[in-house]
Design a protein around this motif. Sequence first.
Motif, PDB file in Angstrom:
ATOM      1  N   GLY A  94       0.784  -1.230   0.000  1.00  0.00           N
ATOM      2  CA  GLY A  94       0.000   0.000   0.000  1.00  0.00           C
ATOM      3  C   GLY A  94       0.807   1.266   0.000  1.00  0.00           C
ATOM      4  O   GLY A  94       0.269   2.345   0.000  1.00  0.00           O
ATOM      5  N   GLU A 102      -5.715   6.625   0.607  1.00  0.00           N
ATOM      6  CA  GLU A 102      -6.736   5.757   1.199  1.00  0.00           C
ATOM      7  C   GLU A 102      -8.109   6.267   0.772  1.00  0.00           C
ATOM      8  O   GLU A 102      -8.396   7.461   0.880  1.00  0.00           O
ATOM      9  CB  GLU A 102      -6.649   5.788   2.719  1.00  0.00           C
ATOM     10  CG  GLU A 102      -5.291   5.383   3.289  1.00  0.00           C
ATOM     11  CD  GLU A 102      -5.179   5.772   4.747  1.00  0.00           C
ATOM     12  OE1 GLU A 102      -5.591   4.954   5.602  1.00  0.00           O
ATOM     13  OE2 GLU A 102      -4.708   6.890   5.028  1.00  0.00           O
ATOM     14  N   GLU A 139     -19.598  -1.700  -7.641  1.00  0.00           N
ATOM     15  CA  GLU A 139     -18.524  -2.568  -7.175  1.00  0.00           C
ATOM     16  C   GLU A 139     -17.734  -3.214  -8.304  1.00  0.00           C
ATOM     17  O   GLU A 139     -16.510  -3.338  -8.233  1.00  0.00           O
ATOM     18  CB  GLU A 139     -19.089  -3.660  -6.250  1.00  0.00           C
ATOM     19  CG  GLU A 139     -19.538  -3.156  -4.893  1.00  0.00           C
ATOM     20  CD  GLU A 139     -18.401  -2.527  -4.092  1.00  0.00           C
ATOM     21  OE1 GLU A 139     -17.240  -2.956  -4.255  1.00  0.00           O
ATOM     22  OE2 GLU A 139     -18.665  -1.588  -3.319  1.00  0.00           O
ATOM     23  N   ASP A 146     -13.855  -2.449  -8.548  1.00  0.00           N
ATOM     24  CA  ASP A 146     -12.862  -3.513  -8.411  1.00  0.00           C
ATOM     25  C   ASP A 146     -11.780  -3.385  -9.481  1.00  0.00           C
ATOM     26  O   ASP A 146     -10.635  -3.774  -9.267  1.00  0.00           O
ATOM     27  CB  ASP A 146     -13.543  -4.873  -8.505  1.00  0.00           C
ATOM     28  CG  ASP A 146     -12.600  -6.002  -8.135  1.00  0.00           C
ATOM     29  OD1 ASP A 146     -12.061  -5.971  -7.008  1.00  0.00           O
ATOM     30  OD2 ASP A 146     -12.386  -6.899  -8.963  1.00  0.00           O
ATOM     31  N   TRP A 177      -9.678  -0.209  -7.769  1.00  0.00           N
ATOM     32  CA  TRP A 177      -9.099  -0.223  -6.425  1.00  0.00           C
ATOM     33  C   TRP A 177      -9.138  -1.590  -5.750  1.00  0.00           C
ATOM     34  O   TRP A 177      -8.478  -1.802  -4.743  1.00  0.00           O
ATOM     35  CB  TRP A 177      -9.840   0.791  -5.550  1.00  0.00           C
ATOM     36  CG  TRP A 177      -9.051   1.312  -4.383  1.00  0.00           C
ATOM     37  CD1 TRP A 177      -9.273   1.021  -3.067  1.00  0.00           C
ATOM     38  CD2 TRP A 177      -7.936   2.178  -4.412  1.00  0.00           C
ATOM     39  NE1 TRP A 177      -8.363   1.687  -2.263  1.00  0.00           N
ATOM     40  CE2 TRP A 177      -7.522   2.409  -3.084  1.00  0.00           C
ATOM     41  CE3 TRP A 177      -7.236   2.811  -5.443  1.00  0.00           C
ATOM     42  CZ2 TRP A 177      -6.456   3.229  -2.746  1.00  0.00           C
ATOM     43  CZ3 TRP A 177      -6.170   3.633  -5.123  1.00  0.00           C
ATOM     44  CH2 TRP A 177      -5.786   3.831  -3.790  1.00  0.00           C
ATOM     45  N   GLY A 178      -9.909  -2.512  -6.276  1.00  0.00           N
ATOM     46  CA  GLY A 178     -10.063  -3.801  -5.613  1.00  0.00           C
ATOM     47  C   GLY A 178      -8.891  -4.733  -5.862  1.00  0.00           C
ATOM     48  O   GLY A 178      -7.906  -4.396  -6.529  1.00  0.00           O
ATOM     49  N   ALA A 179      -9.029  -5.933  -5.346  1.00  0.00           N
ATOM     50  CA  ALA A 179      -7.963  -6.913  -5.472  1.00  0.00           C
ATOM     51  C   ALA A 179      -7.668  -7.225  -6.930  1.00  0.00           C
ATOM     52  O   ALA A 179      -6.508  -7.450  -7.321  1.00  0.00           O
ATOM     53  CB  ALA A 179      -8.343  -8.188  -4.721  1.00  0.00           C
ATOM     54  N   GLY A 180      -8.714  -7.225  -7.735  1.00  0.00           N
ATOM     55  CA  GLY A 180      -8.519  -7.526  -9.145  1.00  0.00           C
ATOM     56  C   GLY A 180      -7.704  -6.482  -9.881  1.00  0.00           C
ATOM     57  O   GLY A 180      -7.106  -6.758 -10.922  1.00  0.00           O
ATOM     58  N   ASP A 215      -5.070  -5.078  -8.751  1.00  0.00           N
ATOM     59  CA  ASP A 215      -3.657  -5.224  -8.396  1.00  0.00           C
ATOM     60  C   ASP A 215      -3.001  -3.866  -8.130  1.00  0.00           C
ATOM     61  O   ASP A 215      -1.878  -3.601  -8.533  1.00  0.00           O
ATOM     62  CB  ASP A 215      -2.899  -5.979  -9.492  1.00  0.00           C
ATOM     63  CG  ASP A 215      -1.530  -6.460  -9.003  1.00  0.00           C
ATOM     64  OD1 ASP A 215      -1.374  -6.653  -7.777  1.00  0.00           O
ATOM     65  OD2 ASP A 215      -0.630  -6.613  -9.838  1.00  0.00           O
ATOM     66  N   HIS A 216      -3.749  -2.981  -7.457  1.00  0.00           N
ATOM     67  CA  HIS A 216      -3.243  -1.666  -7.031  1.00  0.00           C
ATOM     68  C   HIS A 216      -2.780  -0.803  -8.214  1.00  0.00           C
ATOM     69  O   HIS A 216      -1.890   0.032  -8.064  1.00  0.00           O
ATOM     70  CB  HIS A 216      -2.081  -1.822  -6.047  1.00  0.00           C
ATOM     71  CG  HIS A 216      -2.387  -2.706  -4.878  1.00  0.00           C
ATOM     72  ND1 HIS A 216      -3.359  -2.409  -3.964  1.00  0.00           N
ATOM     73  CD2 HIS A 216      -1.848  -3.892  -4.497  1.00  0.00           C
ATOM     74  CE1 HIS A 216      -3.406  -3.370  -3.048  1.00  0.00           C
ATOM     75  NE2 HIS A 216      -2.517  -4.281  -3.347  1.00  0.00           N
ATOM     76  N   ARG A 222      -3.360   3.099  -7.541  1.00  0.00           N
ATOM     77  CA  ARG A 222      -2.552   3.572  -6.423  1.00  0.00           C
ATOM     78  C   ARG A 222      -1.072   3.584  -6.793  1.00  0.00           C
ATOM     79  O   ARG A 222      -0.370   4.576  -6.599  1.00  0.00           O
ATOM     80  CB  ARG A 222      -2.777   2.672  -5.213  1.00  0.00           C
ATOM     81  CG  ARG A 222      -2.039   3.138  -3.954  1.00  0.00           C
ATOM     82  CD  ARG A 222      -1.786   1.984  -3.010  1.00  0.00           C
ATOM     83  NE  ARG A 222      -0.917   0.998  -3.637  1.00  0.00           N
ATOM     84  CZ  ARG A 222      -0.917  -0.287  -3.339  1.00  0.00           C
ATOM     85  NH1 ARG A 222      -1.774  -0.758  -2.463  1.00  0.00           N
ATOM     86  NH2 ARG A 222      -0.079  -1.113  -3.938  1.00  0.00           N
ATOM     87  N   ASN A 223      -0.579   2.483  -7.353  1.00  0.00           N
ATOM     88  CA  ASN A 223       0.823   2.399  -7.722  1.00  0.00           C
ATOM     89  C   ASN A 223       1.175   3.394  -8.821  1.00  0.00           C
ATOM     90  O   ASN A 223       2.257   3.978  -8.834  1.00  0.00           O
ATOM     91  CB  ASN A 223       1.168   0.981  -8.165  1.00  0.00           C
ATOM     92  CG  ASN A 223       1.108  -0.008  -7.013  1.00  0.00           C
ATOM     93  OD1 ASN A 223       0.811   0.371  -5.885  1.00  0.00           O
ATOM     94  ND2 ASN A 223       1.390  -1.265  -7.300  1.00  0.00           N
TER      95      ASN A 223
END
Length: 539
Positions: free
Chosen positions: A365, A474, A482, A486, A489-492, A494-495, A498-499
């Motif tokens: 994160g 955050e 959703e 996803d 921002w979700g797990a799918g 893979d950031h 954000r990255n």
Amino acid sequence: MNLSKAIKAFAGLLFLPVLLFSCGGNQTVDDSQTLLPFRNGVFSGVSVGYLGDIHVEVEVADGRIVRLDVTQHEETPGFAYPTFEIMRAAITFNQNTDVSLVTGATSTSRAFREAVESALVQAGVSLAQLRPGATTAPGIAVAGGVDVAQAPVAVVTLDTSLSAAALLALPVSTANFTPGDFIVTVPGWQEAPMTVQVSFTENQIVGIEILDHNESMYGSGWGFRAMPATQDQILVRQSTQDIDVFTGATITRNAIVNAVEYAIVQAGADPVQLVPQFITEPLPGDRFIPGFIEVNVPANTMDIYGNPLTEGAMRMLYSQYADMNLRLSFGRNEFHLHSGGGFGLGQGNGGHGESVYGAGEIGGGALGGWWFRQVVNHQVNDRQSTQNIDIVTGATMSAAAIIWGVEQGMIAQGANPTQITPITYPRVQIHRNPSGESTDPFFEPSIYTVTVNAWGGPMVVRVTLDRTNVRRIEVLEHNETESFWDMVWGAGADHIMRNGILLAGASGLDDVDLVTGATVSSAALVEAVRLAMEEAWIN
């Protein structure tokens, strides 16, 4: 009239205990002084001081100033009371306001003088009569409704000069000097000139002022690592011998020491003959005993005991195996928590055990818990306190450990950290890099919460910034669909967003790739970071 002469002239009058803590009363006057045409009466004045308004009341009888009272003020008592006494005695003795300001309390003494002037103008005299040679009206406001132009209030900075009370408490040197001010220029960092003024009385070094220098005050703040801790150590020890050698800014420190030693020679003494004196508590009006401090923060316990000021404080490092090493430079009234490399908080197991991720290896994160130290570090330095520091950075344990370590350093230097309130007005200890562009990112480090409009409605985002970088993003609230969210921002995802923002950095937001099929949601994230940067931006 300089400060040393003023102190000598009024020593018997000023520094009796009963007067030192007084703010009013009658004073002796100089009967030989040519009197100004004062009108008898009691007059009030007010001016803006260091921390707030200073209100005075002046009584004139038989054409003389016979009483000066401070009726209200917001100044720090340790600085204010001796300053008021020096200024009150000097003005009453001279029967005008053409007196020197008190070194180390210039804002307070200037405001006192201007408040007195605003009162005496009502007594029928002009500013030119009160202070010959004054070319502009003082920044005063006269109580009672008389219109006098109010000077703008300057940005407040820490005054690191000696207060009058601290000057009296200085140890006496082991050599005699030719009194006066001596200016010396020596080579500093990269051989750039550093000009230093050193002031002496017959048996004391009473002032060390760096008039000009080219030391770095940006980035890791190399200049702040040596200043003012070096000159303050020399002042309180009355010697250049046995000065703490650790700063992380050795060239700067040595330049200051060399300049003072040259000045000592000009003042007729041998620097080697000056035996270091040591104080056991801060001088009156000061916060710290100056020096360079290393603090080791243990990693293998959650509870660190041993000092009543921090008993039971919960602190824990990321690694249970590696301690954290902190280094701090303390002047008499300010400090600097070092950052960066082995000279600062350290890197690798030798300095800390916090996680560090390189570019392209973000994970978890953020760019590693260790990088959050810059957010905490710069907050602590700017606010000059460990109180009310934002540590919700995603590296709370590391941040809390840093704060605990700084508090241990404060305690070692004679201060109670719980009594040092944060500076709340803008104060940036680290400056903008002068070789950079005005458009380069430069922020007040903190945690910023912003709300933006996304596809589904309001989105609340919390952004953590250090001086020049985005350190954490955050999403606190959102109303996105959703399945689309996803992708962002979700797990799918893979950031990916954000990255992308973290790697682009504060100056590269325009180049962040948005998520195809969810461009509105991903654009909202970028906009949130941009708004946080705008709020944090320092010109």
